[in-house]
Design a protein around this motif. Structure first.
Motif, PDB file in Angstrom:
ATOM      1  N   CYS A  29       0.831  -1.213   0.000  1.00 12.97           N
ATOM      2  CA  CYS A  29       0.000   0.000   0.000  1.00 12.97           C
ATOM      3  C   CYS A  29       0.864   1.260   0.000  1.00 12.97           C
ATOM      4  O   CYS A  29       0.526   2.259  -0.663  1.00 12.97           O
ATOM      5  N   VAL A  30       1.980   1.248   0.710  1.00 11.86           N
ATOM      6  CA  VAL A  30       2.890   2.397   0.695  1.00 11.86           C
ATOM      7  C   VAL A  30       3.480   2.591  -0.698  1.00 11.86           C
ATOM      8  O   VAL A  30       3.623   3.719  -1.184  1.00 11.86           O
ATOM      9  N   TYR A  42      -3.328   5.313  -4.930  1.00 10.10           N
ATOM     10  CA  TYR A  42      -4.460   4.903  -4.077  1.00 10.10           C
ATOM     11  C   TYR A  42      -4.163   5.228  -2.616  1.00 10.10           C
ATOM     12  O   TYR A  42      -4.059   4.336  -1.778  1.00 10.10           O
ATOM     13  N   PRO A  43      -4.006   6.483  -2.263  1.00 11.37           N
ATOM     14  CA  PRO A  43      -3.638   6.809  -0.873  1.00 11.37           C
ATOM     15  C   PRO A  43      -4.736   6.454   0.135  1.00 11.37           C
ATOM     16  O   PRO A  43      -4.445   5.873   1.192  1.00 11.37           O
ATOM     17  N   ARG A  44      -5.983   6.764  -0.157  1.00 11.83           N
ATOM     18  CA  ARG A  44      -7.056   6.519   0.810  1.00 11.83           C
ATOM     19  C   ARG A  44      -7.353   5.032   0.932  1.00 11.83           C
ATOM     20  O   ARG A  44      -7.564   4.529   2.044  1.00 11.83           O
ATOM     21  N   ILE A  59      -6.794  -0.051   4.115  1.00 11.36           N
ATOM     22  CA  ILE A  59      -6.271  -1.421   4.231  1.00 11.36           C
ATOM     23  C   ILE A  59      -5.224  -1.507   5.322  1.00 11.36           C
ATOM     24  O   ILE A  59      -5.225  -2.429   6.154  1.00 11.36           O
ATOM     25  N   THR A  60      -4.320  -0.551   5.355  1.00  3.27           N
ATOM     26  CA  THR A  60      -3.241  -0.579   6.356  1.00  3.27           C
ATOM     27  C   THR A  60      -3.786  -0.410   7.763  1.00  3.27           C
ATOM     28  O   THR A  60      -3.250  -0.975   8.725  1.00  3.27           O
ATOM     29  N   ASP A  66       2.854   6.600   7.708  1.00  5.65           N
ATOM     30  CA  ASP A  66       3.252   7.162   6.419  1.00  5.65           C
ATOM     31  C   ASP A  66       2.028   7.457   5.554  1.00  5.65           C
ATOM     32  O   ASP A  66       1.919   8.533   4.940  1.00  5.65           O
ATOM     33  N   LEU A  67       1.106   6.523   5.485  1.00  2.49           N
ATOM     34  CA  LEU A  67      -0.092   6.735   4.675  1.00  2.49           C
ATOM     35  C   LEU A  67      -1.007   7.806   5.275  1.00  2.49           C
ATOM     36  O   LEU A  67      -1.635   8.580   4.543  1.00  2.49           O
TER      37      LEU A  67
END
Length: 427
Positions: free
Chosen positions: A81-82, A88-90, A95-96, A118-119
């Motif tokens: 995800c990072v 796809y930041p949101r 998910i994270t 980070d996200l």
């Protein structure tokens, strides 16, 4: 030179092509998500190797301790995800967050927590002010919920409070940092927009000032030069087209010489003022010049009658602006009559009627004398209309019907009403 990076991490300019020393920062920015993901994965592996992943083992709900490498394995989705946070930041943050919650109460590990921070920073940085407020509420709700879950799992208030404070400090610091950077970027963009607006307004004002100067020069050139040049052309053409007559030809040459000298002097005065700066381009004519305008028109072949109840010299109490503008109206109307009604007649009327000075010029019975073509574009009358209306007066020009005392059909009439108390800007 500073390397400018756009929102997607790409170089906004060609600085790296011109300066090799800027290529490395540009490459880093373009591949930042992958580098961040690799760094988080490395930290996760290092933490598992030295046993740092078990610092919150007290929260686990598993019956038996497990290998810390399970934390590394659970961190893989968060690392992915990072790596995709720019696209796809949101979605990555959602998910994270789930993965981090599972890891917190099971296998532990630092990788998921670092990826979550980070996200969260990325999403907060890109969010609008209203979105950032919603993120703050979500962080507070998440902290309270995890504190409550910790209390339920451990049944120890001290541990629950400690976990809540730690998690709140991590999320709050991360949120505060991203918000500060976002607000700084917004302020910088606001300043850039204001600077662009200042430049645009300054450019507009400069163009308007230049246009005003051009309009002023055009008016003065038209008032000073066009009439003299037209008179020269008409007198010269009349002399060339008629039978030879020494006295008449000498008179025509004298008229041409006088007009050329006056035009030359006017041009020299205008050039001197333009070079020195400041002052008027030319001293505006007054009513005492009307007699000279009439004489010039007669020399050009026009029969002129002047009717006025004003003195030749400036009338006491008559505003300078009105007097100068009245002289301009007479000058322009006679010049047009010479162009278009040469050999005809003209009547000039100057009279004070109520609170205004009425200037009227009628021209008619133009005879086809030999003269060159002197087409006009109507700019002289248009500029006169602007000047008259600027002081609150009225200006009309068009086909005339004569006066009540001497009605007629045809010809041209120019009429201006100049208020003695100006209601607009000076002409």
């Amino acid at each position: 030179m500073e390397t400018v990076v756009d929102e997607r991490g790409g170089l906004a300019g060609g600085a790296s092509a011109r300066h090799p020393e800027t290529r490395t920062p540009g490459w880093v920015q373009r591949h930042r998500p992958l580098l961040d993901a690799a760094a988080i994965a490395a930290l996760s592996v290092l933490a598992a190797a030295v046993g740092l992943g078990s610092i919150w083992d007290v929260l686990t709900v598993l019956p038996e301790p497990v290998s810390p490498w399970w934390g590394v394995l659970l961190a893989v989705p968060a690392v992915v995800c990072v790596a995709l946070k720019r696209r796809y930041p949101r979605t990555g943050l959602a998910i994270t967050s789930v993965v981090a919650l599972i890891a917190l109460f099971t296998v532990g590990g630092l990788g998921t927590i670092i990826a979550l921070l980070d996200l969260l920073w990325t999403v907060t940085l890109r969010a609008a002010p209203a979105g950032r407020r919603r993120i703050l509420v979500a962080c507070a709700v998440a902290t309270a919920a995890i504190t409550a879950i910790t209390l339920a799992v451990t049944t120890d208030v001290r541990i629950a409070v400690l976990v809540g404070l730690q998690l709140g400090a991590l999320l709050g610091t991360d949120y505060w940092w991203a918000t500060a950077v976002a607000q700084a970027n917004e302020l910088a963009e606001l300043h850039r927009r204001e600077a662009r607006e200042v430049v645009r307004v300054a450019e507009r004002d400069r163009e308007q000032a230049l246009q005003r100067e051009r309009d002023g020069m055009a008016r003065e050139l038209h008032d000073l030069v066009a009439g003299h040049v037209a008179a020269m052309a008409i007198r010269a053409e009349a002399a060339l087209s008629s039978e030879r007559d020494a006295e008449r030809d000498r008179a025509a040459l004298r008229a041409v010489r006088d007009s050329s000298l006056e035009a030359h002097q006017a041009l020299r005065s205008m050039i001197a003022v333009l070079r020195a700066g400041g002052g008027e381009l030319v001293v505006p004519p007054r009513l005492d010049r009307v007699a000279g305008f009439v004489e010039d028109a007669r020399h050009a072949g026009l029969e002129v009658v002047l009717e006025t109840d004003l003195e030749e010299r400036p009338t006491p109490g008559l505003p300078d602006t009105v007097e100068q503008l009245a002289a301009r109206v007479v000058q322009e109307a006679l010049a047009n009559a010479v162009r278009h009604a040469a050999g005809g007649r003209a009547r000039i009327s100057l009279a004070v009627d109520g609170g205004a000075l009425v200037v009227r010029i009628d021209s008619w019975d133009g005879r086809p004398l030999a003269r060159p073509e002197l087409p006009g574009n109507g700019s002289g009358l248009a500029m006169l209309a602007e000047r008259v209306r600027a002081i609150g007066g009225r200006f009309d020009a068009g086909p005339g019907t004569g006066s009540a005392a001497a009605p007629r059909v045809g010809g041209w009439t120019v009429r201006a009403e100049l208020p003695l108390v100006a209601t607009g800007a000076a002409a």
